[in-house]
Design a protein around this motif. Structure first.
Motif, PDB file in Angstrom:
ATOM      1  N   UNK A 107      33.643  35.977  39.122  1.00 33.02           N
ATOM      2  CA  UNK A 107      34.754  35.667  38.222  1.00 33.02           C
ATOM      3  C   UNK A 107      35.319  36.900  37.522  1.00 33.02           C
ATOM      4  N   UNK A 108      34.572  38.005  37.548  1.00 34.08           N
ATOM      5  CA  UNK A 108      35.000  39.202  36.824  1.00 34.08           C
ATOM      6  C   UNK A 108      36.185  39.855  37.519  1.00 34.08           C
ATOM      7  N   UNK A 109      37.149  40.296  36.710  1.00 32.66           N
ATOM      8  CA  UNK A 109      38.353  40.941  37.225  1.00 32.66           C
ATOM      9  C   UNK A 109      37.976  42.180  38.036  1.00 32.66           C
ATOM     10  N   UNK A 110      38.321  42.221  39.318  1.00 34.88           N
ATOM     11  CA  UNK A 110      37.945  43.379  40.146  1.00 34.88           C
ATOM     12  C   UNK A 110      38.591  44.680  39.695  1.00 34.88           C
ATOM     13  N   UNK A 127      28.147  44.707  33.088  1.00 31.13           N
ATOM     14  CA  UNK A 127      29.059  43.585  33.312  1.00 31.13           C
ATOM     15  C   UNK A 127      30.101  43.613  32.203  1.00 31.13           C
ATOM     16  N   UNK A 128      31.377  43.834  32.523  1.00 31.55           N
ATOM     17  CA  UNK A 128      32.399  43.898  31.468  1.00 31.55           C
ATOM     18  C   UNK A 128      32.501  42.579  30.707  1.00 31.55           C
ATOM     19  N   UNK A 129      32.669  42.687  29.400  1.00 30.46           N
ATOM     20  CA  UNK A 129      32.701  41.530  28.501  1.00 30.46           C
ATOM     21  C   UNK A 129      34.110  41.341  27.917  1.00 30.46           C
ATOM     22  N   UNK A 130      34.485  42.201  26.989  1.00 30.93           N
ATOM     23  CA  UNK A 130      35.813  42.163  26.374  1.00 30.93           C
ATOM     24  C   UNK A 130      36.422  43.562  26.417  1.00 30.93           C
ATOM     25  N   UNK A 314      38.669  37.142  35.296  1.00 29.46           N
ATOM     26  CA  UNK A 314      39.964  36.855  35.923  1.00 29.46           C
ATOM     27  C   UNK A 314      40.280  35.364  35.964  1.00 29.46           C
ATOM     28  N   UNK A 315      39.244  34.531  36.004  1.00 28.60           N
ATOM     29  CA  UNK A 315      39.458  33.088  36.126  1.00 28.60           C
ATOM     30  C   UNK A 315      39.540  32.386  34.773  1.00 28.60           C
TER      31      UNK A 315
END
Length: 365
Positions: A107-110, A127-130, A314-315
């Motif tokens: 789900x993470x924005x590529x 893992x990117x958060x904000x 991204x979702x």
């Protein structure tokens, strides 16, 4: 239909978390203050049976000091990627992710993942958060009353020009208690590359901040939220979402306090905060469960709605409140993004020099 599918996904997630809850029944989380959904932790505990001990900090330096000392006792922490998580990874104090335990990783924005790949090859640790910007929050009415209706408010001069700042000092100016952020802002105002850590540049930056030191009410990285909301502060150097939280609190209080956020015309820092697991984390499986939970679109969207920060999922966008999605303070326009700069990590020697200058500025000695 979407809600039914989501509920089914939650059920599957709860089943998969069952063994984790048995083996690792307590999770220690260390996160920024005011940086998660109102019910996120309670919902996670209910779904997984894992008890969460949740502590907060308000500067990267506080977090980093605990991690470098070792045995912090924390399982999941949230450093800013550049330069802090970068430095922590190089120091060997972060453990690699077990991606087979992160079913929601896709789900993470590529694009955001790609932006971190130079720090973390193959995105194996972060893992990117904000993400957001560091700019200026201000009391619209008080600034105009002191500087005039046509006074420019989208400039670092509000803080770093002693003449202008002197006019605002009576109603309060705050700087973050963060040498990295303050020095970066000062460099941007001076038109100096933010990655320039030469002795001459550091001395010039320190001199600039020292000149306006008498106009600064305090150095703090979270107090300005309430003070802006209550009308007790005129101008604050701060994180985008924090200022927007202050604006929301002021609106809820209905006391006529009008708070705004601006990315100064000279430019500003853009940053990403990431979720990482310390190398000596007591319960890494529970840590993975928490990170995976936060990667569910509706979960992270509810956090964005609560804290007014853009998330890296991204979702999740369809679940973010329209007012948040369309707020340029949260999701800057392209023209604004062109003025944003990314922090580069100084060397150990440069960091020590910055710390000495910072102490000198704050103490006035």
């Amino acid at each position: 239909m979407v809600k039914r599918l989501y509920s089914f996904a939650v059920l599957l997630g709860a089943l998969s978390y069952g063994s984790i809850a048995t083996a690792d029944s307590e999770l220690h989380v260390y996160n920024w203050s005011d940086y998660i959904g109102e019910t996120t932790v309670a919902d996670f505990e209910k779904e997984t049976g894992i008890k969460v001990v949740y502590d907060v900090y308000d500067s990267n330096e506080i977090l980093e000091a605990k991690l470098l000392a070792g045995r912090s006792g924390y399982d999941v922490v949230f450093p800013t990627a550049r330069p802090f998580a970068d430095r922590q990874l190089k120091a060997g104090i972060l453990q690699p992710l077990q991606k087979d335990l992160l079913s929601n990783y896709g789900n993470i924005d590529p694009v955001i993942l790609a932006s971190l790949a130079d720090l973390d090859p193959q995105n194996n640790h972060m893992v990117p958060y904000m993400w957001g910007t560091t700019g200026i929050g201000y009391n619209v009415d008080k600034v105009k009353s002191l500087l005039g209706e046509d006074a420019p408010v989208n400039t670092w001069a509000l803080i770093f020009n002693p003449e202008i700042a002197g006019k605002l000092a009576s109603c309060g100016i705050s700087l973050m208690d963060d040498a990295t952020e303050v020095f970066a802002a000062a460099k941007i105002y001076l038109g100096i590359d933010a990655s320039d850590f030469s002795k001459a540049t550091q001395e010039a930056v320190a001199a600039l901040v020292a000149k306006t030191r008498k106009n600064i009410r305090y150095f703090h990285s979270s107090q300005y939220i309430n003070d802006l909301a209550n009308g007790d502060l005129c101008v604050a150097h701060g994180y985008s979402g924090d200022v927007l939280q202050a604006r929301a609190r002021a609106e809820e209080a209905e006391k006529g306090v009008n708070v705004a956020y601006t990315v100064p015309q000279e430019g500003a820092v853009v940053w990403s905060d990431v979720m990482v697991i310390p190398k000596d984390a007591p319960n890494p499986k529970a840590a993975h469960a928490f990170i995976n939970y936060l990667m569910q679109p509706e979960v992270i969207a509810s956090a964005s709605n609560a804290v007014a920060y853009a998330n890296a999922n991204a979702k999740a966008t369809p679940f973010v409140d329209e007012a948040i999605r369309n707020d340029p303070g949260v999701y800057p326009a392209e023209a604004t993004r062109q003025r944003l700069v990314v922090l580069i990590a100084p060397s150990n020697n440069e960091t020590r020099a910055i710390t000495r200058l910072w102490t000198r500025i704050k103490t006035g000695k």
